[in-house]
Design an enzyme around this catalytic site. Sequence first.
Site, PDB file in Angstrom:
ATOM      1  N   TYR A 226       3.873   0.307  -9.187  1.00 32.62           N
ATOM      2  CA  TYR A 226       3.477  -1.035  -8.659  1.00 32.62           C
ATOM      3  C   TYR A 226       3.004  -1.929  -9.523  1.00 32.62           C
ATOM      4  O   TYR A 226       2.224  -1.606 -10.342  1.00 32.62           O
ATOM      5  CB  TYR A 226       2.426  -0.770  -7.773  1.00 32.62           C
ATOM      6  CG  TYR A 226       2.391   0.009  -6.213  1.00 32.62           C
ATOM      7  CD1 TYR A 226       2.595  -0.743  -4.971  1.00 32.62           C
ATOM      8  CD2 TYR A 226       2.744   1.441  -6.317  1.00 32.62           C
ATOM      9  CE1 TYR A 226       2.975  -0.073  -3.897  1.00 32.62           C
ATOM     10  CE2 TYR A 226       2.766   2.151  -5.138  1.00 32.62           C
ATOM     11  CZ  TYR A 226       3.074   1.208  -3.774  1.00 32.62           C
ATOM     12  OH  TYR A 226       3.183   1.812  -2.496  1.00 32.62           O
ATOM     13  N   HIS A 329       6.971  -2.938  -5.786  1.00 35.92           N
ATOM     14  CA  HIS A 329       7.101  -1.506  -5.640  1.00 35.92           C
ATOM     15  C   HIS A 329       8.378  -0.752  -6.197  1.00 35.92           C
ATOM     16  O   HIS A 329       9.317  -1.173  -5.397  1.00 35.92           O
ATOM     17  CB  HIS A 329       6.614  -0.797  -4.305  1.00 35.92           C
ATOM     18  CG  HIS A 329       6.708   0.710  -4.186  1.00 35.92           C
ATOM     19  ND1 HIS A 329       6.887   1.286  -2.829  1.00 35.92           N
ATOM     20  CD2 HIS A 329       6.846   1.628  -5.165  1.00 35.92           C
ATOM     21  CE1 HIS A 329       6.706   2.607  -3.169  1.00 35.92           C
ATOM     22  NE2 HIS A 329       7.028   2.753  -4.609  1.00 35.92           N
ATOM     23  N   HIS A 408       5.729  -0.252   8.256  1.00 41.49           N
ATOM     24  CA  HIS A 408       5.930   0.410   7.115  1.00 41.49           C
ATOM     25  C   HIS A 408       5.475   1.737   6.536  1.00 41.49           C
ATOM     26  O   HIS A 408       4.120   2.071   7.240  1.00 41.49           O
ATOM     27  CB  HIS A 408       5.546  -0.346   5.903  1.00 41.49           C
ATOM     28  CG  HIS A 408       6.178  -0.002   4.520  1.00 41.49           C
ATOM     29  ND1 HIS A 408       7.166  -0.007   4.032  1.00 41.49           N
ATOM     30  CD2 HIS A 408       5.599   0.459   3.323  1.00 41.49           C
ATOM     31  CE1 HIS A 408       7.467   0.543   2.875  1.00 41.49           C
ATOM     32  NE2 HIS A 408       6.199   0.919   2.490  1.00 41.49           N
TER      33      HIS A 408
END
Length: 574
Positions: A226, A329, A408
């Site tokens: 990330y 990400h 998600h």
Amino acid sequence: MRLLNKDLCLQDVTLMYLTVLATVVVLLVASYQAPAVHSRPALAYHIPLDPSGQLELSWNISYPTQEVYLELKVKELHHGVLLGMSDRGEPTNADLVLLWDDGHKSYFGDAWSDNEGRVMLDAQQDYELLETHQSTEGFFLLFKRPFSTCDPHDYIIEEGTVHIIYAMLERPILSLHELNISHLQPGIQRVLLLRPDAPSPALPRDVRTLEVLAPDVIIPTQETTYWCHIYQLPPNMPKNHIVMYESVITPGNEAIVHHIEVFECSPQMDTVPQYSGSCDSKMKPRKLNYCRHVLAAWALGAEPFYYPADAGLPLGGEGSSRFLRLEVHYHNPLLISGRRDSSGIRLWYTPSLRRFDAGIMELGLVYTPVMAIPPRQRSFQLTGYCTAKCTQTALPVGGVHIFASQLHTHLAGLGVRTVLVRGGREVDVVQEDKHFSTHYQGDALVTKCTYNTEDRNKATVGGFGIMEEMCVNYVHYYPRTQLELCKSHVDTDYLQKYFSLINRFQGRESCSCPGTTVEEQFSLLSWDGFSGEVLNSLYLTSPISMHCNQSTAELFPVSATLNGPEAPPTTVLY
């Protein structure tokens, strides 16, 4: 949900599988030639299939004819390629379309796999080859098939996630009977094949663009990263409305960039350090934790996001921050090194303000390892709650209007569904679902996530890593409020009681050593039917901890721990 054309399946169909080769239609594609297409369909949607970028799927939908057009691009074709659909991405009992060669000639055909992964040609050929061609970009294979075929070996294409499986054929196939998909180790990609057939809204004439991009990052050689980057808006930027946003992906990185978010920092902070690095780094400035107001969220396969004509998301102006945090990400399972990236989000905004300020609210489960999925589960559900104790505190008396949502999960996710529960009954569906948990009998927005961990031997805990799991629904609504996040997790004290119970049952002493993490406690368990069922019961019946957050990352003054039946009997969100 859109209903398929019922005329396709109103008659009883009896299929007789003949062994005579002449009854099986196989299209010969010698020299990669196919029937000419009078009008080549425009392919509006694209997604990379594999992390190395060797395979890309493009498609479009014809609702009048109830057909989907698919084109597979293969950068380097050897002896063939396989594409399929199955309920959960399994290589068994899958609907397949193949291009293969026997060392001399090439063939195209509709096939299926049995419950052991063996490939059989389908007696009813429903994939129609339209075109093949070779270019400097690779080999292209264009074909189509109906949504529904009445063939028991074919997958019914409906709204929602479709699990695509794929594999390259590295050697000649003399007979399909010698092919077993399970031995090919096929990859999986999740795709929303059916998309709305409504045209995209027109953008205002005075629309402008702003790109929030990663600064030529060298993607780390690790599976999950990330990356956080601070971006500054122009000084004294007046209030505008974001009316559309879309991803900007560096060419070649389409299969590595997993999802992107843009957050606005708290306006209470005069300055935010200029940071660009790992979001997990100990060097990350603490102030970045107060950059949580979502401006845009994109995930692999998503299309540009448009706001309704009477609403826009505020950008700039009094009471806003100049500082934005970009979070990218990267999913790099092949550990590719030296790859540079400048991906991000392009914001389309207008100075002509619309009637309503829109907002984004994050629903589902808190990113925490206390919410876990046992291994070897075909279907396991976790549920997050946004209760009336939060909405009554944070939302206006007249309620808010939800106009979109973005769902998600990570790799084990099978589906995400959000429903409005009022007085213990489902009264509206934010995202399709016909069932809800009986754990919470007050008023709530209930987000239910379903996972499959049949191929895993250890518990899958909640978290940010690609092999960890998420349960998220970004809900878009208006008018805007300060409510940024409304999520829950099971009370941790009850989870510790679970560990004590299972350890005693399995003949071990429960470890209460200081510093022992939840992940470590889960890893020590011996997973069987009993331990999995007790964990499921814990999640269904134990008190929950609510997180009701403002856009400044501060909590609204609501009770942290709630029992389902104690919630008030009204709600202001509809």
